[in-house]
Design a protein around this motif. Structure first.
Motif, PDB file in Angstrom:
ATOM      1  N   LEU A 201       0.819  -1.215   0.000  1.00 24.01           N
ATOM      2  CA  LEU A 201       0.000   0.000   0.000  1.00 24.01           C
ATOM      3  C   LEU A 201       0.856   1.270   0.000  1.00 24.01           C
ATOM      4  O   LEU A 201       0.350   2.369  -0.243  1.00 24.01           O
ATOM      5  N   ILE A 209      -1.774  -2.542  -5.877  1.00 28.19           N
ATOM      6  CA  ILE A 209      -2.668  -2.180  -4.771  1.00 28.19           C
ATOM      7  C   ILE A 209      -4.074  -2.742  -5.018  1.00 28.19           C
ATOM      8  O   ILE A 209      -4.693  -3.333  -4.131  1.00 28.19           O
ATOM      9  N   ARG A 213      -5.968  -5.408  -2.682  1.00 28.51           N
ATOM     10  CA  ARG A 213      -7.267  -5.096  -2.055  1.00 28.51           C
ATOM     11  C   ARG A 213      -8.291  -6.184  -2.347  1.00 28.51           C
ATOM     12  O   ARG A 213      -9.052  -6.585  -1.482  1.00 28.51           O
TER      13      ARG A 213
END
Ligand code: SAH
Length: 229
Positions: A201, A209, A213
């Motif tokens: 992150l 990222i 996620r």
């Protein structure tokens, strides 16, 4: 969108809509919340809204006459996009999919029961739907009405700062969501008491990222809510 609430405790709603995104949306005219005191539709000196149950049992039941009169005076001619929802422990369970459906209506009218409940003719002949917010018994429908209004309000375009944000939230199956839990989030500091934020992150690589996620949303859903998968 317009929300109506029919209740014997109008003051109950001084709090729930006076904060945060719902208050801002109200102030901006994106939604309107109208609280109606059921006792306005009584005609006796005591403004009676309840009576003893037929057949004999504990407690009192909300009468149909004030409730029918209230709804018929709020909407003298009811359109198909004006929905009546009866809060009830016996109703279908409220969830994000139901919130999405309610958001399709122009107006929702939420009837809050009290005491031992509401004369069954309200469910049968006045309400479009009987809705429960969970498998437990509350002392009134007011908390349920507040939960439904708050949830549906978030779906109205412009209510959340970022238009897209409700599409990415937990349970959301429309838009970009897959009905999973939202991914976990962190903010500064990157190291708190030795507990570090995941490196990925911090590196600014948006593709990595996004992948992280998605994977962490799936992992968290597996761990805490396997029933959603
Ligand atoms: N005797 C009823 C409960 C009455 S509680 C029963 O056992 O089913 C009084 C009122 O609180 C109900 O009429 C309803 O409006 C509200 N209520 C209670 N539990 C609720 C729940 N889980 N979801 C939504 N409303 C609820």
């Amino acid at each position: 969108m317009i929300f109506h609430v029919l209740t014997i405790f109008p003051d109950f709603f001084l709090g729930p809509f006076a904060h945060g995104v719902v208050k801002r949306a109200k102030d901006a005219g994106l939604l309107d919340i109208r609280i109606h005191d059921l006792r306005n539709w009584t005609s006796d000196r005591h403004r009676t809204v309840d009576d003893r149950p037929f057949g004999g049992a504990e407690g009192m039941v909300l009468k149909c006459q004030p409730i029918f009169d209230a709804v018929e005076s709020i909407w003298p001619e009811r359109r198909a996009d004006q929905k009546v929802v009866l809060l009830s422990a016996q109703g279908g369970l409220f969830d994000q999919a139901m919130a999405n459906r309610f958001h399709q209506s122009a107006e929702l009218l939420l009837i809050c029961g009290r005491y031992e409940g509401v004369d069954e003719r309200v469910a049968e002949h006045l309400s479009d739907e009987e809705v429960s917010i969970g498998n437990y018994v509350l002392s009134g429908g007011e908390l349920g009405a507040a939960v439904i209004i708050d949830t549906v309000a978030r779906l109205i375009p412009g209510v959340l700062g970022n238009e897209a944000s409700s599409a990415f939230e937990s349970f959301q199956e429309t838009g970009h969501g897959e009905g999973l839990l939202d991914c976990p989030q962190w903010t500064r500091p990157a190291d708190f008491r030795g507990w570090k934020v995941p490196d990925v992150l911090l590196n600014g690589n948006h593709k990595e990222i996004a992948k992280f996620r998605r994977e962490s949303a799936i992992e968290k859903t597996k761990r805490l809510r396997p029933d959603l998968l």
